[in-house]
Design a protein around this motif. Structure first.
Motif, PDB file in Angstrom:
ATOM      1  N   ALA A 108       0.830  -1.206   0.000  1.00 12.59           N
ATOM      2  CA  ALA A 108       0.000   0.000   0.000  1.00 12.59           C
ATOM      3  C   ALA A 108       0.866   1.259   0.000  1.00 12.59           C
ATOM      4  O   ALA A 108       1.990   1.255   0.497  1.00 12.59           O
ATOM      5  N   TYR A 109       0.315   2.325  -0.535  1.00 17.60           N
ATOM      6  CA  TYR A 109       0.983   3.626  -0.583  1.00 17.60           C
ATOM      7  C   TYR A 109       0.125   4.649   0.138  1.00 17.60           C
ATOM      8  O   TYR A 109      -1.108   4.586   0.087  1.00 17.60           O
ATOM      9  N   ASP A 110       0.769   5.597   0.800  1.00 18.97           N
ATOM     10  CA  ASP A 110      -0.021   6.544   1.580  1.00 18.97           C
ATOM     11  C   ASP A 110       0.174   7.999   1.181  1.00 18.97           C
ATOM     12  O   ASP A 110      -0.391   8.892   1.801  1.00 18.97           O
ATOM     13  N   HIS A 111       0.978   8.240   0.165  1.00 19.28           N
ATOM     14  CA  HIS A 111       1.123   9.599  -0.350  1.00 19.28           C
ATOM     15  C   HIS A 111       1.019   9.535  -1.862  1.00 19.28           C
ATOM     16  O   HIS A 111       1.661   8.707  -2.500  1.00 19.28           O
ATOM     17  N   TRP A 112       0.218  10.431  -2.394  1.00 27.78           N
ATOM     18  CA  TRP A 112      -0.049  10.410  -3.832  1.00 27.78           C
ATOM     19  C   TRP A 112       0.183  11.792  -4.430  1.00 27.78           C
ATOM     20  O   TRP A 112      -0.147  12.819  -3.826  1.00 27.78           O
ATOM     21  N   GLY A 113       0.722  11.795  -5.625  1.00 30.73           N
ATOM     22  CA  GLY A 113       0.863  13.025  -6.374  1.00 30.73           C
ATOM     23  C   GLY A 113      -0.333  13.238  -7.283  1.00 30.73           C
ATOM     24  O   GLY A 113      -1.204  12.382  -7.409  1.00 30.73           O
ATOM     25  N   GLN A 114      -0.341  14.397  -7.924  1.00 31.08           N
ATOM     26  CA  GLN A 114      -1.387  14.635  -8.908  1.00 31.08           C
ATOM     27  C   GLN A 114      -1.044  13.843 -10.160  1.00 31.08           C
ATOM     28  O   GLN A 114       0.073  13.377 -10.321  1.00 31.08           O
ATOM     29  N   GLY A 115      -1.966  13.619 -11.019  1.00 33.24           N
ATOM     30  CA  GLY A 115      -1.713  12.820 -12.200  1.00 33.24           C
ATOM     31  C   GLY A 115      -1.126  13.632 -13.338  1.00 33.24           C
ATOM     32  O   GLY A 115      -1.194  14.864 -13.372  1.00 33.24           O
ATOM     33  N   THR A 116      -0.539  12.898 -14.265  1.00 31.20           N
ATOM     34  CA  THR A 116      -0.074  13.500 -15.511  1.00 31.20           C
ATOM     35  C   THR A 116      -0.634  12.659 -16.659  1.00 31.20           C
ATOM     36  O   THR A 116      -0.564  11.434 -16.634  1.00 31.20           O
ATOM     37  N   LEU A 117      -1.212  13.326 -17.632  1.00 31.06           N
ATOM     38  CA  LEU A 117      -1.968  12.651 -18.665  1.00 31.06           C
ATOM     39  C   LEU A 117      -1.078  12.197 -19.817  1.00 31.06           C
ATOM     40  O   LEU A 117      -0.284  12.983 -20.349  1.00 31.06           O
ATOM     41  N   VAL A 118      -1.247  10.944 -20.192  1.00 30.37           N
ATOM     42  CA  VAL A 118      -0.559  10.382 -21.346  1.00 30.37           C
ATOM     43  C   VAL A 118      -1.613   9.942 -22.361  1.00 30.37           C
ATOM     44  O   VAL A 118      -2.509   9.169 -22.031  1.00 30.37           O
ATOM     45  N   THR A 119      -1.519  10.452 -23.550  1.00 26.86           N
ATOM     46  CA  THR A 119      -2.409  10.022 -24.638  1.00 26.86           C
ATOM     47  C   THR A 119      -1.555   9.431 -25.744  1.00 26.86           C
ATOM     48  O   THR A 119      -0.475   9.943 -26.055  1.00 26.86           O
ATOM     49  N   VAL A 120      -2.032   8.353 -26.314  1.00 24.28           N
ATOM     50  CA  VAL A 120      -1.299   7.647 -27.356  1.00 24.28           C
ATOM     51  C   VAL A 120      -2.245   7.390 -28.526  1.00 24.28           C
ATOM     52  O   VAL A 120      -3.255   6.706 -28.366  1.00 24.28           O
ATOM     53  N   SER A 121      -1.911   7.927 -29.648  1.00 26.14           N
ATOM     54  CA  SER A 121      -2.749   7.743 -30.831  1.00 26.14           C
ATOM     55  C   SER A 121      -2.172   6.654 -31.716  1.00 26.14           C
ATOM     56  O   SER A 121      -0.953   6.476 -31.791  1.00 26.14           O
ATOM     57  N   SER A 122      -3.059   5.941 -32.370  1.00 23.51           N
ATOM     58  CA  SER A 122      -2.612   4.823 -33.217  1.00 23.51           C
ATOM     59  C   SER A 122      -2.325   5.301 -34.635  1.00 23.51           C
ATOM     60  O   SER A 122      -2.622   6.412 -35.010  1.00 23.51           O
TER      61      SER A 122
END
Length: 122
Positions: A108-122
């Motif tokens: 388990a983890y108890d500290h979280w950062g904000q997310g960073t978005l990854v988009t991948v196009s085909s």
């Protein structure tokens, strides 16, 4: 305690991205860092993790041999190098931290950062 994730972006399939997670407020060497991702409508899943102290690494089956986790202790930063990206890798990526001293990183983890978005196009 703060975690700052960055490095997301929009790429085409087969390209690479490198995510960064900067940790502050911790003794960096005490940390186990995990990378997780969550695609729209899906559960958050673990991607990779490492103990900074033991410099080990663990990967999910779907990213093994394409992603690499590493740390730069001088910069209090853990990286996730993502190569040969696939459309199914598209998600919001989060880094998380926990203080552990046993080298185990799949707990388990108890500290979280904000997310960073990854988009991948085909």
């Amino acid at each position: 305690v703060q975690l700052q994730a960055s490095g997301g972006g929009s790429v085409q399939a087969g390209q690479s991205l490198k995510l960064s997670c900067v940790a502050s407020g911790f003794t960096f060497d005490d940390l186990t860092i995990g990378w997780f991702r969550q695609a729209p409508g899906k559960e958050r899943k673990g991607v990779s993790c490492m103990s900074v102290r033991y410099n080990n690494a663990s990967y999910s089956h779907s990213v093994k041999f394409r992603f690499r986790i590493s740390s730069d202790n001088a910069k209090n930063t853990v990286y996730l190098q993502m190569d040969n990206l696939k459309p199914e890798d598209a998600a919001v990526y989060y880094c998380a931290a926990v203080r552990r001293y046993d080298g185990f990183c799949n707990g388990a983890y108890d500290h979280w950062g904000q997310g960073t978005l990854v988009t991948v196009s085909s």
